[in-house]
Design a protein around this motif. Structure first.
Motif, PDB file in Angstrom:
ATOM      1  N   ARG A 159      12.546  -4.316   1.367  1.00 11.48           N
ATOM      2  CA  ARG A 159      11.664  -3.761   2.401  1.00 11.48           C
ATOM      3  C   ARG A 159      10.472  -3.063   1.767  1.00 11.48           C
ATOM      4  NH1 ARG A 159      11.303   1.019   5.312  1.00 11.48           N
ATOM      5  NH2 ARG A 159      13.025   1.905   4.115  1.00 11.48           N
ATOM      6  N   GLN A 160      10.696  -2.352   0.672  1.00  7.96           N
ATOM      7  CA  GLN A 160       9.597  -1.685  -0.005  1.00  7.96           C
ATOM      8  C   GLN A 160       8.623  -2.696  -0.610  1.00  7.96           C
ATOM      9  OE1 GLN A 160      11.930   0.738  -2.701  1.00  7.96           O
ATOM     10  NE2 GLN A 160      11.608   2.597  -1.469  1.00  7.96           N
ATOM     11  N   ARG A 161       9.156  -3.794  -1.182  1.00  6.50           N
ATOM     12  CA  ARG A 161       8.278  -4.823  -1.747  1.00  6.50           C
ATOM     13  C   ARG A 161       7.414  -5.458  -0.667  1.00  6.50           C
ATOM     14  NH1 ARG A 161      12.821  -6.123  -5.009  1.00  6.50           N
ATOM     15  NH2 ARG A 161      13.427  -7.795  -3.571  1.00  6.50           N
ATOM     16  N   ASN A 162       7.996  -5.673   0.515  1.00  6.62           N
ATOM     17  CA  ASN A 162       7.216  -6.258   1.614  1.00  6.62           C
ATOM     18  C   ASN A 162       6.060  -5.336   2.012  1.00  6.62           C
ATOM     19  OD1 ASN A 162       8.852  -8.507   1.685  1.00  6.62           O
ATOM     20  ND2 ASN A 162      10.185  -7.698   3.300  1.00  6.62           N
ATOM     21  N   LYS A 163       6.342  -4.044   2.037  1.00 10.42           N
ATOM     22  CA  LYS A 163       5.280  -3.095   2.394  1.00 10.42           C
ATOM     23  C   LYS A 163       4.194  -3.086   1.322  1.00 10.42           C
ATOM     24  CE  LYS A 163       4.398   1.693   3.734  1.00 10.42           C
ATOM     25  NZ  LYS A 163       3.704   1.290   4.969  1.00 10.42           N
ATOM     26  N   LEU A 164       4.602  -3.128   0.065  1.00 10.41           N
ATOM     27  CA  LEU A 164       3.627  -3.154  -1.015  1.00 10.41           C
ATOM     28  C   LEU A 164       2.761  -4.413  -0.937  1.00 10.41           C
ATOM     29  CD1 LEU A 164       2.416  -2.132  -3.669  1.00 10.41           C
ATOM     30  CD2 LEU A 164       4.314  -3.240  -4.877  1.00 10.41           C
ATOM     31  N   THR A 165       3.386  -5.534  -0.671  1.00  2.46           N
ATOM     32  CA  THR A 165       2.646  -6.803  -0.571  1.00  2.46           C
ATOM     33  C   THR A 165       1.606  -6.737   0.530  1.00  2.46           C
ATOM     34  OG1 THR A 165       4.532  -8.054  -1.417  1.00  2.46           O
ATOM     35  CG2 THR A 165       2.877  -9.271  -0.186  1.00  2.46           C
ATOM     36  N   ARG A 166       1.999  -6.204   1.698  1.00  2.00           N
ATOM     37  CA  ARG A 166       1.045  -6.084   2.816  1.00  2.00           C
ATOM     38  C   ARG A 166      -0.093  -5.135   2.455  1.00  2.00           C
ATOM     39  NH1 ARG A 166       5.916  -5.816   5.717  1.00  2.00           N
ATOM     40  NH2 ARG A 166       5.676  -3.545   5.909  1.00  2.00           N
TER      41      ARG A 166
END
Length: 475
Positions: A159-166
């Motif tokens: 979930r944290q990686r997805n936020k970073l990607t966005r």
């Protein structure tokens, strides 16, 4: 391996550099042998001493450094370094979540610092300065601090990686510290030594293939971090209530000092207003000229000791009933008025009510400072004038022009005590207060400090107390 000699050698030890080295307890290839303030580094003036220390470092590197040797400086292991620093409410953010916690944060540049905050960001149109957007990521454990963005990404939850990607995808190709519309910075935090957390704050520039990150040295800005510097008495003082009479140059610094030491509650009494000429010696900021001195001191205390609840009040009354009501429920009264009748009224009222008192003032335009304590077992202040163990202050018979002056708006000569005399007196009063509140009682019940020599027995600088009779030489 290279040995670099810097200005100050041989008093400053030579630095050993291994280009390309990435290890804990080094900084971009410069091996950390001693802290700059470690007196042991004097051994590094000699080549053999330098090599002996290097052997110790290598042995520790093989076994794994202790956290106290490394400090919490994970940013030093990052490949690219920034000249900016980051300040963030680290403990507040940690307390808000557990492993995998993510928070939207924002920040702005002040000097060379990125000041990071959480909550509702100010309106960009009215803030007066660019607002940067970022994210805070909390993890339970990291075996090794990350050295690049890929390692940061690998340390995150899905979930944290997805936020970073966005956040990275929303960026425009702006260079830090310009707002980009996406993530301008990120912070990754994790426990590293007991209850202590490390953090890597990264500034972000560019986008897509031009994306680059740099590590900022991070500093905690929350009350928890401030309180850790308040000293070993902070917890014990947190439950204490202190009344301070007088918020002038001495009283303001006393209030700030006891607050920063950990005192939980301060009642500050003074009706005077801050003027521009007060600023030379006063703790209050210039923007509070025209306000009451108590309000100016309250601002200084809030900035330096946010754990202290300071309330401001008008001058203390002289009548016994009013004084009894004012001192009700306090652990200590500190008199910084420098007004003899008020000191006498407080001393008598506190004696009758069994409330401890510390009174301090400057005399003879800063030549003498006297700090008196009146608590259980001490000689009452009113009785000291006839007690030969206590020194009587000389009469103030100096001409006005010799040490003081007249000024517009004043009804009496200005006490021209220099700022250093004010700070010395305030520090001694604060020391006496903390000594009493912690029940150590290591100080005498009265101390006179000679800051500028006068006639005997005040002819030598230093401290005098009842252990030295009026006819005794100063030590």
């Amino acid at each position: 391996m290279q040995i670099h000699f810097f200005p100050g050698w041989p008093l400053r030890y030579a630095h050993v550099v291994v280009p390309g080295l990435q290890s804990e307890h080094d900084a971009q290839g410069t091996i950390c042998l001693w802290a700059e303030d470690d007196p042991a580094q004097i051994a590094g003036r000699h080549l053999q001493g330098l090599f002996d220390r290097l052997d110790q470092w290598a042995a520790a590197a093989q076994q794994g450094f202790h956290a106290e040797d490394q400090a919490l400086d994970a940013h030093r292991l990052y490949q690219e370094q920034s000249n900016y620093r980051a300040e963030l409410p680290l403990q507040d953010l940690i307390d808000r979540g557990t492993n995998g916690y993510t928070a939207d944060v924002f920040g702005f540049i002040q000097g060379n610092a990125l000041l990071i905050e959480y909550g509702n960001a100010p309106d960009r149109r009215t803030s007066g300065k660019p607002i940067l957007s970022g994210a805070f990521y909390l993890r339970r454990h990291l075996a090794v601090p990350p050295a690049n963005l890929d390692e940061v990404r690998d340390a995150l939850t899905r979930r944290q990686r997805n936020k970073l990607t966005r956040g990275l995808a929303n960026r425009s190709p702006m260079a830090f510290p310009e707002p980009s519309g996406g993530h301008d910075f990120i912070v990754l935090a994790w426990p590293r030594h007991g209850d202590d957390y490390d953090a890597v704050a990264l500034s972000i520039s560019g986008d897509g293939d031009t994306l680059c990150t740099e590590a900022l040295a991070a500093t905690s800005s929350d009350a928890h971090a401030l309180r850790r510097r308040a000293g070993p008495d902070a917890d014990r003082l947190s439950t204490k209530t202190v009344l301070i009479a007088g918020a002038g140059s001495v009283g303001g610094h006393v209030a700030a000092a006891v607050a920063c030491s950990g005192v939980g509650t301060i009642r500050l009494h003074d009706s005077d207003f801050l003027t521009s000429t007060n600023l030379v010696r006063h703790v209050g900021p210039r923007q509070y000229v025209g306000y009451r001195k108590t309000e100016a001191v309250a601002v200084a205390v809030e900035q330096h000791a946010p754990w202290t609840d300071l309330t401001h009040h008008p001058d203390l009354p002289y009548d016994p009933v009013g004084l009894i009501e004012a001192i009700d429920g306090v652990d200590l009264v500190i008199d910084c008025t420098g007004v003899l009748p008020m000191t006498a009224a407080l001393a008598e009222t506190c004696r009758r009510r069994g409330v401890a008192l510390v009174a301090g003032a400057l005399f003879h335009h800063g030549a003498l400072a006297r700090v008196q304590r009146q608590a259980v077992g001490d000689t009452p202040i009113a009785a000291r004038s006839t007690d030969t163990r206590y020194h009587s202050l000389p009469p103030d018979d100096q001409a006005i022009g010799s040490a003081g002056f007249l000024e517009l708006g004043c009804t009496a000569p200005v006490n021209n005590a220099p700022p250093l005399a004010v700070l010395t007196t305030a520090a001694d009063i604060a020391f006496a207060a903390v000594d009493l509140l912690t029940e150590r009682r290591e100080r005498p019940d009265e101390r006179i400090t000679v800051l500028r020599t006068m006639d005997p027995p005040f002819h030598r600088t230093g401290a005098m107390d009842p252990r030295h009779t009026a006819s005794a030489e100063l030590p």
